[in-house]
Write a protein that holds these residues in place. Structure first.
Motif, PDB file in Angstrom:
ATOM      1  N   TRP A 454       0.932  -1.335   0.087  1.00 33.85           N
ATOM      2  CA  TRP A 454      -0.123   0.082  -0.043  1.00 33.85           C
ATOM      3  C   TRP A 454       0.992   1.210  -0.140  1.00 33.85           C
ATOM      4  CZ3 TRP A 454      -4.394   2.097  -1.102  1.00 33.85           C
ATOM      5  CH2 TRP A 454      -4.712   3.297  -0.579  1.00 33.85           C
ATOM      6  N   GLY A 455       0.753   1.971  -0.960  1.00 37.89           N
ATOM      7  CA  GLY A 455       1.211   3.383  -0.967  1.00 37.89           C
ATOM      8  C   GLY A 455       0.203   4.566  -0.972  1.00 37.89           C
ATOM      9  N   GLY A 456      -0.065   5.044   0.287  1.00 32.61           N
ATOM     10  CA  GLY A 456      -0.965   6.015   0.646  1.00 32.61           C
ATOM     11  C   GLY A 456      -0.394   7.427   0.353  1.00 32.61           C
ATOM     12  N   LYS A 457      -1.332   8.497   0.102  1.00 33.48           N
ATOM     13  CA  LYS A 457      -1.015   9.842   0.004  1.00 33.48           C
ATOM     14  C   LYS A 457      -0.339  10.290   1.147  1.00 33.48           C
ATOM     15  CE  LYS A 457      -3.259  14.293  -0.565  1.00 33.48           C
ATOM     16  NZ  LYS A 457      -4.582  14.998  -0.771  1.00 33.48           N
ATOM     17  N   LEU A 458       0.855  10.928   1.060  1.00 30.95           N
ATOM     18  CA  LEU A 458       1.609  11.338   2.137  1.00 30.95           C
ATOM     19  C   LEU A 458       1.434  13.045   2.201  1.00 30.95           C
ATOM     20  CD1 LEU A 458       4.763   9.355   2.144  1.00 30.95           C
ATOM     21  CD2 LEU A 458       2.595   8.654   3.423  1.00 30.95           C
ATOM     22  N   VAL A 459       1.327  13.689   1.129  1.00 25.96           N
ATOM     23  CA  VAL A 459       1.522  15.210   1.072  1.00 25.96           C
ATOM     24  C   VAL A 459       0.361  15.549  -0.101  1.00 25.96           C
ATOM     25  CG1 VAL A 459       3.873  15.379   1.817  1.00 25.96           C
ATOM     26  CG2 VAL A 459       3.418  15.029  -0.371  1.00 25.96           C
ATOM     27  N   ASP A 460       0.031  16.797   0.038  1.00 27.14           N
ATOM     28  CA  ASP A 460      -0.598  17.530  -1.010  1.00 27.14           C
ATOM     29  C   ASP A 460       0.056  17.914  -2.093  1.00 27.14           C
ATOM     30  OD1 ASP A 460      -3.115  17.368   0.449  1.00 27.14           O
ATOM     31  OD2 ASP A 460      -2.439  19.301   1.612  1.00 27.14           O
ATOM     32  N   PRO A 461      -0.576  17.758  -3.138  1.00 26.84           N
ATOM     33  CA  PRO A 461       0.291  18.001  -4.736  1.00 26.84           C
ATOM     34  C   PRO A 461       0.366  19.425  -4.786  1.00 26.84           C
ATOM     35  CG  PRO A 461      -2.414  17.178  -4.961  1.00 26.84           C
ATOM     36  CD  PRO A 461      -1.972  17.003  -3.489  1.00 26.84           C
ATOM     37  N   PRO A 462       1.468  19.703  -5.486  1.00 26.46           N
ATOM     38  CA  PRO A 462       1.494  21.452  -5.605  1.00 26.46           C
ATOM     39  C   PRO A 462       0.549  21.907  -6.761  1.00 26.46           C
ATOM     40  CG  PRO A 462       3.260  19.913  -6.963  1.00 26.46           C
ATOM     41  CD  PRO A 462       2.380  19.051  -6.290  1.00 26.46           C
ATOM     42  N   GLY A 463       0.244  23.220  -6.799  1.00 23.86           N
ATOM     43  CA  GLY A 463      -0.451  23.668  -7.859  1.00 23.86           C
ATOM     44  C   GLY A 463      -1.846  23.080  -8.120  1.00 23.86           C
ATOM     45  N   GLU A 464      -2.281  22.901  -9.378  1.00 21.73           N
ATOM     46  CA  GLU A 464      -3.493  22.209  -9.454  1.00 21.73           C
ATOM     47  C   GLU A 464      -3.254  20.551  -9.973  1.00 21.73           C
ATOM     48  OE1 GLU A 464      -5.918  26.146 -10.948  1.00 21.73           O
ATOM     49  OE2 GLU A 464      -4.890  24.852 -12.345  1.00 21.73           O
ATOM     50  N   CYS A 465      -2.302  19.964  -9.708  1.00 23.33           N
ATOM     51  CA  CYS A 465      -2.149  18.560 -10.022  1.00 23.33           C
ATOM     52  C   CYS A 465      -3.183  17.643  -9.621  1.00 23.33           C
ATOM     53  CB  CYS A 465      -0.937  18.100  -9.630  1.00 23.33           C
ATOM     54  SG  CYS A 465       0.851  18.899  -9.857  1.00 23.33           S
ATOM     55  N   ARG A 466      -3.613  16.912 -10.639  1.00 24.08           N
ATOM     56  CA  ARG A 466      -4.506  15.940 -10.358  1.00 24.08           C
ATOM     57  C   ARG A 466      -4.229  14.471 -10.541  1.00 24.08           C
ATOM     58  NH1 ARG A 466     -10.334  18.476 -12.263  1.00 24.08           N
ATOM     59  NH2 ARG A 466     -10.152  20.472 -11.019  1.00 24.08           N
ATOM     60  N   SER A 467      -4.687  13.616  -9.988  1.00 26.17           N
ATOM     61  CA  SER A 467      -4.197  12.111 -10.267  1.00 26.17           C
ATOM     62  C   SER A 467      -4.735  11.659 -11.529  1.00 26.17           C
ATOM     63  CB  SER A 467      -4.724  11.046  -9.098  1.00 26.17           C
ATOM     64  OG  SER A 467      -6.098  11.136  -9.080  1.00 26.17           O
ATOM     65  N   ASN A 468      -4.560  10.741 -11.823  1.00 26.42           N
ATOM     66  CA  ASN A 468      -4.753   9.864 -13.079  1.00 26.42           C
ATOM     67  C   ASN A 468      -6.270   9.460 -12.985  1.00 26.42           C
ATOM     68  OD1 ASN A 468      -2.262   9.917 -13.932  1.00 26.42           O
ATOM     69  ND2 ASN A 468      -2.005   7.828 -14.477  1.00 26.42           N
ATOM     70  N   HIS A 469      -6.741   9.078 -11.949  1.00 28.62           N
ATOM     71  CA  HIS A 469      -8.091   8.436 -11.415  1.00 28.62           C
ATOM     72  C   HIS A 469      -8.948   9.652 -11.427  1.00 28.62           C
ATOM     73  CE1 HIS A 469     -11.074   6.165  -9.794  1.00 28.62           C
ATOM     74  NE2 HIS A 469     -11.393   6.988  -8.876  1.00 28.62           N
ATOM     75  N   GLU A 470      -8.566  10.741 -11.047  1.00 26.88           N
ATOM     76  CA  GLU A 470      -9.498  12.118 -11.031  1.00 26.88           C
ATOM     77  C   GLU A 470      -9.520  12.348 -12.484  1.00 26.88           C
ATOM     78  OE1 GLU A 470      -8.553  15.111  -7.646  1.00 26.88           O
ATOM     79  OE2 GLU A 470      -6.615  14.131  -8.149  1.00 26.88           O
TER      80      GLU A 470
END
Ligand SMILES: Nc1nc2c(c(=O)[nH]1)N[C@H]1C(S)=C(S)[C@@H](COP(=O)(O)OP(=O)(O)OC[C@H]3O[C@@H](n4cnc5c(=O)[nH]c(N)nc54)[C@H](O)[C@@H]3O)O[C@H]1N2
Ligand SMILES: Nc1nc2c(c(=O)[nH]1)N[C@H]1C(S)=C(S)[C@@H](COP(=O)(O)OP(=O)(O)OC[C@H]3O[C@@H](n4cnc5c(=O)[nH]c(N)nc54)[C@H](O)[C@@H]3O)O[C@H]1N2
Ligand code: SF4
Ligand SMILES: [Mo]
Length: 695
Positions: A454-470
């Motif tokens: 499992w690799g969970g989210k650790l920090v908020d992304p910079p700027g307006e980055c979105r994940s592939n899933h989003e």
């Protein structure tokens, strides 16, 4: 949420396309930024060891050049002129263009194109849910594993093997066609343990005296594409000297007598002439693996990136079968464990929506596809739009001249979702900024080991980055397609996938960070039989029927040797092209990733061509000279490095530098070929005939 200390040490997983798939421990500072990254000591394959490029990951995640906002092209294609737009504008425009193209040319004119820039199952493979929901063109993924996996499965019937941690319990570790010091450092860690604790010998086999061979007790440098000749001669000696386990062969293999008869004239002298090795080296290697039954063959991808690669992999795999090494702890052969996980991927990939009539376009042939090659298009219409995640084809794909022509088409609408302005993103009409692994949730599996992590989210992304899933979900909504996977969070998808696959729940996985899912010893060693119905290892595979996924036969597959043998279909040197080039991986880059980090750039210096001093002298080339290397596909400029650890006539360009690092923007894949390798396709990146001259 509980208050975190100023520096927290949090678990994660390296997402990069690497067999090691390391479990990590990440320093998170003030809940916002990343400090040092270390290998997890709890996960026993990683065992506290990771590569240098990921240890300094703060350089990459906090890089000043990260893409932060969606962009729209304003100048000509590839001009680098973009304007900032909002996410809504970007997504609306993509949906509008995709729907218009679908209306005019049909859904198959749109080609979602992806690879393993992240190995997270949700973020990597979710693009297929959108593909299947819309009926867009399929991708037949051939760029990396096809030849190697086919060759392995041809023998065993299954893509799995003994627990790779058993390398530490072996008496002889054979590292064949993988530069593990560069590409999967953990192999070295376990092999060296065996040497320290039990006096094991390490054998390494490659086409140049690379960093892995420098650590070996027996280093064999052979001519590219000749591994099957070596394997045959070794098996010849094993039969000759009474080191073949005849009881094992009779019980567990299909045609041992035919194999023995066939090997009669595959002598060390015969193989020496083909491989360029000394007879004594072949004899020494054969005696080692013949007398040390606990020999562990760690078979890599590299030697299978030749036009005879599947045959070579299968031949190498046959050696421990002849000695019966599979019967012992610390013995047998391992290539990948990708066959052990057996995920139910219907939610991630939308497999319930697949239409088998839709064409599959060959990933490696993207240049041909985009420039209208009828065969590459499967006799169908042109591709009018690309949607790209996790890959950088305008650098890594073969036949770059065609790739660049294709991406330059004014009638092609290209969307690239990326972390950096890669050479592919630079050719896009719309660029979308992507999260990095510590900024989103995902699940990972080890190819070179046996953990689900499992690799969970650790920090908020910079700027307006979105994940592939989003991004996939937002597009699905605008394109009007339904699937419950588009309504779920990555955590919900992972939980469902784990449960359906019989791997517990997400909560259980998070509680432990990872699960060790190593199959039991007897299964892993094939003691109750190999993966074929009759339970026998195949020395005589029925190549067209080897069970490797979604395969159609291509190339000269009808001429493949029935028993292990040297198959001379490689791009042999000729009068106009006296040299053989391989594009072996650089240590500080990972494909094209890390070419953007200063630490890696500094380590690698500049694009070079390693050549033997005698060859250099003949060509009038001195160290540091700029040289031109070419063939019918084009030519590239590199700087000469003189290196004695090569067979004459073989040259190495450690790769993959950006095209822009080379003169005229022509990178190494200008000269690699995209012709499909038998029996099921793939790109022969290390099998290139070239001419060389001083620039
Ligand atoms: N640092 C670094 N790590 C990486 C990568 C990277 O680019 N850089 N790439 C990642 C990816 S995507 C993958 S798939 C893996 C691949 O990792 P590997 O399994 O190591 O495969 P390759 O990197 O293709 O090549 C390995 C070695 O094969 C050698 N080779 C080429 N042709 C022959 C041949 O005919 N015979 C023999 N015996 N050897 C030959 C090359 O010289 C090279 O040293 O590594 C991953 N890890
Ligand atoms: N000459 C030569 N060419 C080769 C090879 C070789 O040995 N020699 N090796 C071949 C092999 S084995 C492979 S696997 C291919 C690999 O080639 P690629 O698939 O292009 O691999 P990378 O260069 O690592 O590029 C991955 C990209 O994905 C992006 N990325 C990472 N994570 C995410 C994410 O979560 N979301 C999004 N949207 N993007 C993300 C990264 O920023 C990076 O630009 O190259 C092949 N090309
Ligand atoms: S060795 Fe491979 S998996 Fe491990 S940290 Fe480095 S790139 Fe990632
Ligand atoms: Mo790869």
């Amino acid at each position: 949420m509980t208050e975190l200390p100023r520096i927290a040490h949090l678990p994660s997983v390296c997402p990069h396309d690497c067999p090691s798939a390391c479990s990590l421990e990440v320093e998170v500072i003030d809940g916002r930024s990343i400090g040092r990254v270390r290998g997890s000591k709890r996960q026993s394959y990683t065992d506290g060891v990771i590569c240098a490029k990921v240890a300094r990951y703060s350089e990459r995640i906090h890089h000043p050049d990260r893409l932060l906002h969606p962009l729209r092209r304003t100048g000509p294609k590839g001009s680098g002129q973009f304007e900032r737009i909002s996410w809504d504008e970007a997504l609306d425009e993509i949906a509008r263009r995709f729907l218009a193209i679908e209306h005019e040319h049909g859904a198959q004119a749109i080609w979602p194109y992806y690879y393993a820039g992240t190995m997270g199952l949700v973020m990597r493979d979710g693009i297929n849910r959108l593909r299947h929901a819309k009926g867009y063109s399929g991708q037949y993924s051939t760029i990396c594993t096809t030849m190697a996996w086919t060759g392995f499965i041809a023998g065993t019937g299954r893509l799995a093997g003994p627990d790779p941690r058993e390398m530490a319990k072996s008496d002889c570790v054979v590292i064949w066609g993988t530069n593990a010091v560069h590409t999967q450092v953990n192999v070295m860690h376990h092999a060296v343990k065996a040497r320290k604790t039990r006096g094991a010998k390490i054998v390494a086999i490659d086409i140049y005296h690379n960093a892995t061979l420098a650590q070996a007790d027996l280093a064999l440098v052979l001519r590219p594409g000749t591994d099957a000749a070596l394997a045959c001669a070794v098996m010849h000696v094993l039969f000759r000297d009474g080191h073949a386990d005849r009881d094992y062969l009779a019980q567990h293999t299909d045609a041992p007598d035919e194999l023995e008869a066939h090997l009669t004239d595959r002598t060390p002298e015969w193989a020496a002439a083909i491989t360029g090795l000394e007879v004594a080296q072949i004899e020494e290697f054969a005696a080692l693996v013949g007398t040390r039954k606990k020999s562990f063959f760690r078979l890599g991808y590299g030697f299978a990136r030749q036009r005879n690669g599947a045959v070579s992999m299968h031949a190498a795999l046959s050696v421990p079968t002849v000695t019966g090494a599979w019967q012992y702890e610390g013995g047998g052969a391992f290539h990948s464990n990708s066959g052990i996980y057996k995920w139910r991927k219907s939610l991630i990939e939308g497999l319930d929506l697949i239409d088998p009539k839709i064409r599959q376009l060959d990933q490696s042939q993207i240049g041909r596809v985009l420039t209208g090659d009828a065969q590459a298009l499967r006799q169908g219409g042109p591709v009018k739009a690309l949607f790209i995640q996790n890959t950088n084809p305008v650098s890594v794909a073969p036949e770059q001249e065609l790739v660049k022509q294709g991406f330059g088409r004014d009638d092609l609408f290209t969307v690239v979702h990326e972390q950096f302005m890669t050479e592919t993103a630079g050719m896009a009409d719309i660029v979308l900024p992507a999260t990095q692994f510590m900024e989103h949730d995902d699940i990972y599996q080890g190819g070179g080991h046996q953990h689900i992590m499992w690799g969970g989210k650790l920090v908020d992304p910079p700027g307006e980055c979105r994940s592939n899933h989003e991004v996939i979900c937002a597009l699905a909504e605008r394109l009007g397609v339904q699937h419950r996977g588009f309504q779920m969070s990555p955590r919900e998808i992972v939980d469902w996938t784990l449960r359906e696959s019989g791997r517990g729940t997400l909560d259980e996985l998070i509680a432990n960070d990872f699960h060790d899912v190593q199959p039991d010893y007897r299964t892993a060693h094939y003691l109750d039989g190999f993966g074929y119905r009759d339970k026998k290892f195949r020395f005589k595979p029925d190549w067209p029927k080897v069970p490797n996924a979604n395969a159609g036969t291509v190339g000269p597959y009808l001429q493949m040797p029935t028993l292990p043998d040297y198959w001379a279909v490689i791009e042999n040197a000729d009068a106009e092209h006296p040299f053989r080039l391989a594009t072996s991986p650089a240590r500080s880059f990972l494909n094209s990733t890390f070419t953007e980090t200063p630490g890696s750039q500094k380590k690698e210096g500049r694009p070079t061509l390693m050549l033997h001093p005698d060859d250099a002298e003949k060509l009038g080339i001195a160290a540091d000279d700029e040289v031109m290397v070419g063939n019918s596909r084009g030519s590239v400029y590199l700087h000469a490095v003189l290196f004695e650890g090569l067979v004459r006539g073989v040259v190495i360009a450690e790769s993959i530098w950006p095209n822009a690092a080379h003169r005229h923007g022509r990178g190494i894949n200008t000269i690699t070929g995209a012709d499909a390798v038998a029996p099921f396709g793939g790109a022969a990146f290390h099998d290139v005939k070239v001419w060389i001259k001083r620039a």
